[in-house]
Scaffold this active site. Sequence first.
Site, PDB file in Angstrom:
ATOM      1  N   GLN A  93       0.895  -1.255   0.013  1.00 11.64           N
ATOM      2  CA  GLN A  93       0.008   0.105  -0.067  1.00 11.64           C
ATOM      3  C   GLN A  93       0.801   1.269   0.090  1.00 11.64           C
ATOM      4  O   GLN A  93       0.565   2.492  -0.090  1.00 11.64           O
ATOM      5  CB  GLN A  93      -0.872   0.032   1.237  1.00 11.64           C
ATOM      6  N   HIS A 111      -1.609   1.364  -4.402  1.00 13.73           N
ATOM      7  CA  HIS A 111      -2.015   2.736  -4.023  1.00 13.73           C
ATOM      8  C   HIS A 111      -1.048   3.824  -4.807  1.00 13.73           C
ATOM      9  O   HIS A 111      -0.939   4.998  -4.318  1.00 13.73           O
ATOM     10  CB  HIS A 111      -1.846   3.193  -2.462  1.00 13.73           C
ATOM     11  N   LEU A 195       3.826  -3.877  14.808  1.00 17.62           N
ATOM     12  CA  LEU A 195       4.427  -3.376  16.319  1.00 17.62           C
ATOM     13  C   LEU A 195       3.581  -3.793  17.302  1.00 17.62           C
ATOM     14  O   LEU A 195       4.074  -3.731  18.525  1.00 17.62           O
ATOM     15  CB  LEU A 195       4.603  -2.025  15.833  1.00 17.62           C
TER      16      LEU A 195
HETATM   17  N1  APR Z   1       7.109  -2.389  12.545  1.00 17.05           N
HETATM   18  C1  APR Z   1       5.689  -2.984  12.419  1.00 17.05           C
HETATM   19  N2  APR Z   1       4.694  -2.373  12.433  1.00 17.05           N
HETATM   20  C2  APR Z   1       4.690  -1.123  12.450  1.00 17.05           C
HETATM   21  C3  APR Z   1       5.928  -0.383  12.737  1.00 17.05           C
HETATM   22  C4  APR Z   1       7.199  -0.835  12.441  1.00 17.05           C
HETATM   23  N3  APR Z   1       8.322  -0.611  12.934  1.00 17.05           N
HETATM   24  N4  APR Z   1       5.885   0.862  13.217  1.00 17.05           N
HETATM   25  C5  APR Z   1       4.121   0.864  13.014  1.00 17.05           C
HETATM   26  N5  APR Z   1       3.734  -0.058  12.534  1.00 17.05           N
HETATM   27  C6  APR Z   1       2.417  -0.241  12.566  1.00 17.05           C
HETATM   28  C7  APR Z   1       1.302   0.475  13.237  1.00 17.05           C
HETATM   29  O1  APR Z   1       1.049  -0.034  14.617  1.00 17.05           O
HETATM   30  C8  APR Z   1      -0.028   0.373  12.311  1.00 17.05           C
HETATM   31  O2  APR Z   1      -0.668  -0.879  12.594  1.00 17.05           O
HETATM   32  O3  APR Z   1       1.915  -0.158  11.125  1.00 17.05           O
HETATM   33  C9  APR Z   1       0.713   0.454  11.015  1.00 17.05           C
HETATM   34  C10 APR Z   1       0.425   1.379  10.033  1.00 17.05           C
HETATM   35  O4  APR Z   1      -0.792   1.817   9.802  1.00 17.05           O
HETATM   36  P1  APR Z   1      -1.307   2.966   9.006  1.00 17.05           P
HETATM   37  O5  APR Z   1      -0.383   4.464   9.515  1.00 17.05           O
HETATM   38  O6  APR Z   1      -2.851   2.997   9.222  1.00 17.05           O
HETATM   39  O7  APR Z   1      -0.851   2.711   7.489  1.00 17.05           O
HETATM   40  P2  APR Z   1      -1.428   1.712   6.543  1.00 17.05           P
HETATM   41  O8  APR Z   1      -2.207   0.651   6.831  1.00 17.05           O
HETATM   42  O9  APR Z   1      -0.383   1.262   5.712  1.00 17.05           O
HETATM   43  O10 APR Z   1      -2.486   2.751   5.740  1.00 17.05           O
HETATM   44  C11 APR Z   1      -3.121   2.079   4.798  1.00 17.05           C
HETATM   45  O11 APR Z   1      -3.994   4.354   4.298  1.00 17.05           O
HETATM   46  O12 APR Z   1      -3.871   6.544   4.348  1.00 17.05           O
HETATM   47  C12 APR Z   1      -3.978   5.637   3.423  1.00 17.05           C
HETATM   48  O13 APR Z   1      -3.193   5.323   1.443  1.00 17.05           O
HETATM   49  C13 APR Z   1      -2.839   5.401   2.832  1.00 17.05           C
HETATM   50  O14 APR Z   1      -1.646   3.263   1.921  1.00 17.05           O
HETATM   51  C14 APR Z   1      -2.357   4.070   3.291  1.00 17.05           C
HETATM   52  C15 APR Z   1      -3.396   3.426   3.738  1.00 17.05           C
END
Ligand code: APR
Length: 225
Positions: A93, A111, A195
């Site tokens: 994503q 995305h 995480l």
């Molecule tokens: N290692 C593993 N996981 C992690 C780490 C890490 N170092 N740091 C953060 N996380 C986890 C967080 O706990 C959270 O569950 O990564 C996740 C990030 O979540 P989001 O910020 O919601 O990102 P994502 O799921 O990729 O978002 C999906 O939303 O806004 C849109 O288009 C955008 O592609 C994106 C989509």
Amino acid sequence: MYQKIVILTGAGVSAESGLGTFRGKGGLWEGQRVEDVATPQAFLRNPELVQNFYNARRRMLLEQAQPNEAHLFLAEFERRFTENGGDFLLVTQNVDDLHDRAGSKHLIHMHGELLKARCTSSGKIKTCREDLTGTQWRPHIVWFGEVPLEMERIYRAIEKCDLFVAIGTSGHVYPAAGFVELAMSTCSHTVEINLETSAASSRFHEQVIGPATVSVAQYLQKLLL
Ligand code: APR
């Protein structure tokens, strides 16, 4: 052992490369309304605001971010798994190019990509490493309300995979958040690497908790033995 693997990554896989995640404390969407910067309507209303948001992220990606151990291990895993005849697809994503730079080959950016721009009249796509201004070229990013890329290919791969792994994604944004149910319905084993416990954790068979730079290799290494 598994023969067909689909891995989905989200912002968490790039967090340790210094790129902000979207949700949670200090996230990209904190203090920023999604509707102001990540929708087609926002681009029509205020193109410079939208361009500046992505210009800043593009600069950060080019000037400061490097693939981390998780990106590198995923590329190495793919190389070894496919050499042994396995089917592999990495669906991200993320709009950064860190999986590409790490060497992943069977990769879909569902995305879009920050380092590409799309012509708003012809649809032509070009590489973009500079700031964008005006409305002729827009970031090649799938905004809210738009359809993610290559969905047919992704669904086909998930339907026939025997292992589905989601790494560093909060499970809030569909259709990606629904991939785990599709994988479950076709009897694949499903694993979440994150995480912390996420909104989607209870939907997976297995959970691995820890930073991606450690937990990705820790889990996938066992599959190569
Ligand atoms: N290692 C593993 N996981 C992690 C780490 C890490 N170092 N740091 C953060 N996380 C986890 C967080 O706990 C959270 O569950 O990564 C996740 C990030 O979540 P989001 O910020 O919601 O990102 P994502 O799921 O990729 O978002 C999906 O939303 O806004 C849109 O288009 C955008 O592609 C994106 C989509």
